[in-house]
Design an enzyme around this catalytic site. Structure first.
Site, PDB file in Angstrom:
ATOM      1  N   PHE A  17     -14.100 -31.257 -25.819  1.00  0.00           N
ATOM      2  CA  PHE A  17     -15.420 -31.788 -26.990  1.00  0.00           C
ATOM      3  C   PHE A  17     -14.473 -31.985 -27.935  1.00  0.00           C
ATOM      4  O   PHE A  17     -13.266 -31.349 -28.811  1.00  0.00           O
ATOM      5  CB  PHE A  17     -15.761 -30.488 -27.318  1.00  0.00           C
ATOM      6  CG  PHE A  17     -17.331 -31.024 -28.706  1.00  0.00           C
ATOM      7  CD1 PHE A  17     -18.372 -31.354 -27.620  1.00  0.00           C
ATOM      8  CD2 PHE A  17     -16.997 -30.511 -29.474  1.00  0.00           C
ATOM      9  CE1 PHE A  17     -19.695 -31.818 -28.515  1.00  0.00           C
ATOM     10  CE2 PHE A  17     -18.479 -31.097 -30.429  1.00  0.00           C
ATOM     11  CZ  PHE A  17     -19.556 -31.774 -29.919  1.00  0.00           C
ATOM     12  N   ASP A  46     -13.182 -21.882 -26.398  1.00  0.00           N
ATOM     13  CA  ASP A  46     -14.265 -21.989 -27.512  1.00  0.00           C
ATOM     14  C   ASP A  46     -15.319 -21.749 -26.475  1.00  0.00           C
ATOM     15  O   ASP A  46     -15.224 -22.593 -25.073  1.00  0.00           O
ATOM     16  CB  ASP A  46     -13.393 -23.606 -27.756  1.00  0.00           C
ATOM     17  CG  ASP A  46     -15.000 -24.686 -27.864  1.00  0.00           C
ATOM     18  OD1 ASP A  46     -16.017 -23.660 -27.469  1.00  0.00           O
ATOM     19  OD2 ASP A  46     -14.707 -25.410 -29.274  1.00  0.00           O
ATOM     20  N   TYR A  49     -26.149 -21.820 -31.831  1.00  0.00           N
ATOM     21  CA  TYR A  49     -27.431 -23.252 -31.629  1.00  0.00           C
ATOM     22  C   TYR A  49     -27.328 -23.491 -30.667  1.00  0.00           C
ATOM     23  O   TYR A  49     -28.469 -24.435 -30.010  1.00  0.00           O
ATOM     24  CB  TYR A  49     -27.067 -23.705 -32.927  1.00  0.00           C
ATOM     25  CG  TYR A  49     -26.246 -24.630 -32.960  1.00  0.00           C
ATOM     26  CD1 TYR A  49     -25.409 -26.072 -32.111  1.00  0.00           C
ATOM     27  CD2 TYR A  49     -24.917 -24.656 -33.848  1.00  0.00           C
ATOM     28  CE1 TYR A  49     -25.241 -26.571 -32.195  1.00  0.00           C
ATOM     29  CE2 TYR A  49     -23.853 -25.602 -34.199  1.00  0.00           C
ATOM     30  CZ  TYR A  49     -23.736 -26.577 -32.818  1.00  0.00           C
ATOM     31  OH  TYR A  49     -22.809 -27.272 -32.945  1.00  0.00           O
ATOM     32  N   LYS A  50     -26.325 -22.857 -29.174  1.00  0.00           N
ATOM     33  CA  LYS A  50     -26.464 -23.713 -28.100  1.00  0.00           C
ATOM     34  C   LYS A  50     -27.362 -22.712 -27.293  1.00  0.00           C
ATOM     35  O   LYS A  50     -28.457 -22.323 -27.516  1.00  0.00           O
ATOM     36  CB  LYS A  50     -25.111 -24.192 -27.417  1.00  0.00           C
ATOM     37  CG  LYS A  50     -24.996 -25.550 -27.853  1.00  0.00           C
ATOM     38  CD  LYS A  50     -23.501 -25.626 -27.829  1.00  0.00           C
ATOM     39  CE  LYS A  50     -23.498 -26.988 -28.836  1.00  0.00           C
ATOM     40  NZ  LYS A  50     -21.693 -27.333 -28.812  1.00  0.00           N
ATOM     41  N   ARG A  70     -26.528 -35.690 -19.186  1.00  0.00           N
ATOM     42  CA  ARG A  70     -26.976 -33.527 -19.339  1.00  0.00           C
ATOM     43  C   ARG A  70     -27.775 -33.178 -19.425  1.00  0.00           C
ATOM     44  O   ARG A  70     -28.392 -33.871 -20.487  1.00  0.00           O
ATOM     45  CB  ARG A  70     -25.418 -33.875 -19.931  1.00  0.00           C
ATOM     46  CG  ARG A  70     -25.282 -32.784 -19.605  1.00  0.00           C
ATOM     47  CD  ARG A  70     -24.072 -32.299 -21.705  1.00  0.00           C
ATOM     48  NE  ARG A  70     -24.675 -32.070 -22.480  1.00  0.00           N
ATOM     49  CZ  ARG A  70     -23.970 -31.850 -23.596  1.00  0.00           C
ATOM     50  NH1 ARG A  70     -23.387 -31.397 -24.215  1.00  0.00           N
ATOM     51  NH2 ARG A  70     -24.680 -32.085 -24.944  1.00  0.00           N
TER      52      ARG A  70
HETATM   53  C1  PLP Z   1     -20.875 -27.635 -29.871  1.00  0.00           C
HETATM   54  C2  PLP Z   1     -19.631 -27.619 -29.868  1.00  0.00           C
HETATM   55  C3  PLP Z   1     -18.976 -27.963 -30.920  1.00  0.00           C
HETATM   56  C4  PLP Z   1     -19.528 -28.531 -32.266  1.00  0.00           C
HETATM   57  O1  PLP Z   1     -19.078 -27.736 -33.170  1.00  0.00           O
HETATM   58  P1  PLP Z   1     -20.229 -26.992 -34.491  1.00  0.00           P
HETATM   59  O2  PLP Z   1     -18.730 -26.900 -35.517  1.00  0.00           O
HETATM   60  O3  PLP Z   1     -20.882 -27.014 -34.918  1.00  0.00           O
HETATM   61  O4  PLP Z   1     -20.491 -29.117 -34.964  1.00  0.00           O
HETATM   62  C5  PLP Z   1     -17.401 -27.618 -30.483  1.00  0.00           C
HETATM   63  N1  PLP Z   1     -16.826 -27.759 -29.681  1.00  0.00           N
HETATM   64  C6  PLP Z   1     -17.990 -27.654 -28.665  1.00  0.00           C
HETATM   65  C7  PLP Z   1     -16.780 -26.871 -27.289  1.00  0.00           C
HETATM   66  C8  PLP Z   1     -19.000 -27.854 -28.187  1.00  0.00           C
HETATM   67  O5  PLP Z   1     -19.034 -27.848 -26.678  1.00  0.00           O
END
Ligand code: PLP
Length: 415
Positions: A128, A200, A225-226, A374
């Site tokens: 990501f 992560d 939030y996921k 997705r």
């Molecule tokens: C959704 C996601 C993020 C999001 O980071 P934010 O700081 O909340 O915007 C980071 N890493 C991964 C792997 C994600 O899927």
């Protein structure tokens, strides 16, 4: 090969689903098939109720007193422990704070500090992006540090790990393909080389049973939030193994990380526990929505969640491959469910337009550049019949080529 289930078999799967009743704990529009809980989880009456109490009573009437009387000040560590229970972390090692991006910075910087003689960060070329962007930020403050990327400097992450590596920063579930890493094996591999590992868990927390303590993880970060359904922009979490808490220091040394925040001392002295990974005042309203969302997890067995997630994703792959054969979609996610998180991705040359057409038909998934469709499957509120309907609607969108209409070509800012 067994025959693809028909509609009556699918209805039986729904009536035998031990998690089916949990659908009623969420607020979702009637008729919508929501396959994007891996991007923004669904709302819930429990979250709304917490928000209302926190805003109207605690803020409205309690005002400043609520920091003490409503438990606001303690909430980040209280909720941290509750998330800890969902990721296999014993108490006192997880705190809810800031965003995942900020927590990546804190964890990575702290991890580099634990290996001061080493100057290499190993990460994934297909990570990501924010993880890599934050790593660049850390590198900008530590001259001589370099990054080695899987898919760029070697094919596998394991090949990149040697005794010059300070930190391995890795996503347990790839956000695009859904590919799942073996947490125990990679953690062991990093440790054998003397490196620290930062996991992560954005696409793990609330989707897969894991045990950070059992695999001996060092640091972890993740979203709420996921799959945890905390609400848009809900604060993230960070886990630091107890054995590192004394020595790990993060650079965003704000007053909430201080040993005595209200002593108002001039110099910084870090708290000895997980509070040292906070920075400043936290957003209490968002945190309270998260508290409500976490209440739903109290009676949920994550092994049952995983079992249903595998069944939902296997079914979706089977149905799409049968119904959409020859219509331009190919599976991007690993076929083997043991190597896949709770999402399924298909490639299509015109994925953006196809997804827009699907959304118009009431199936919300998302598009990831350049060609990924997705679909996230949240076992708490998605049923087998919805999987069937989503595959049927995808077939229709592809067969009729409705996605070719001009209105589906306009890109929004957020995809
Ligand atoms: C959704 C996601 C993020 C999001 O980071 P934010 O700081 O909340 O915007 C980071 N890493 C991964 C792997 C994600 O899927």
């Amino acid at each position: 090969m067994t025959a693809t289930p028909d509609l009556s078999a699918i209805e039986t799967m729904d009536s035998n689903d031990p998690l089916r009743h949990l659908r009623d704990r969420f607020t979702l529009p009637e008729g919508l098939i929501y396959l994007d809980g891996n991007s923004l989880g669904a709302a819930s009456p429990a979250a709304f109720a917490e928000l209302e109490i926190a805003a109207k009573d605690e803020w409205g009437s309690g005002l400043i007193r609520s920091w003490n009387t409503a438990g606001w000040f303690e909430l980040p560590v209280v909720l941290g422990d509750r998330i800890g229970a969902l990721i296999g972390a014993g108490p006192g090692q997880t705190v809810v704070a800031d965003t995942t991006s900020i927590n990546i910075y804190k964890a990575l910087h702290a991890a580099m500090g634990l290996r001061p003689d080493r100057k290499v960060i190993v990460a994934e070329g297909g990570s990501f992006p924010t993880d890599l962007y934050m790593a660049e930020g850390v590198i900008s403050t530590l001259p001589g540090t370099t990054m080695r990327l899987e898919g760029v400097h070697a094919q596998t992450i394991e090949e990149l790990i040697d005794d010059s590596v300070a930190v391995v920063l890795v996503n347990q579930v790839n956000y695009k393909s859904g590919a799942l890493r073996d947490m125990a094996a990679l953690t062991r591999r990093a440790h054998e080389a003397g490196a620290i590992i930062v996991w992560d868990l954005c696409h793990t927390a609330g989707a897969l049973p894991i045990s950070l303590d059992d695999v001996n993880a060092d640091f972890a970060v993740g979203c709420t939030y996921k799959y945890l359904n905390g609400g848009p922009g809900a604060p993230a979490f960070i886990y630091v193994a107890e054995r590192h808490l004394g020595a790990a220091s993060q650079p965003l040394s704000g007053w909430w990380a201080h040993a005595r925040p209200f002593a108002m001392e001039r110099g910084f002295e870090a708290d000895t526990g997980i509070r040292r990974f906070q920075c400043g005042t936290q957003c209490m309203l968002s945190m309270r929505a998260l508290k409500g969302a976490l209440d739903i997890w109290d009676d949920v067995d994550l092994n049952a969640v995983r079992e249903k997630s595998v069944a939902l994703t296997d079914l979706f792959i089977e149905l799409v491959e049968e119904k959409c054969a020859g219509l331009g979609v190919t599976l991007e996610s690993p076929r083997d469910s043991a190597k896949r998180g709770s999402q399924v991705s298909f490639l299509h040359d015109n994925a953006y337009a196809v997804m827009q057409a699907l959304i118009e038909r009431g199936v919300i998934g998302d598009f990831r550049a350049p060609t990924t469709l997705r679909f996230g499957f949240t076992p708490l509120y998605i049923g087998y019949r919805e999987v069937w309907d989503a595959a049927t609607i995808l077939e229709d969108v592809l067969r009729t080529e409705v996605w070719k209409d001009d209105r589906f070509a306009v890109r929004a800012a957020v995809t």
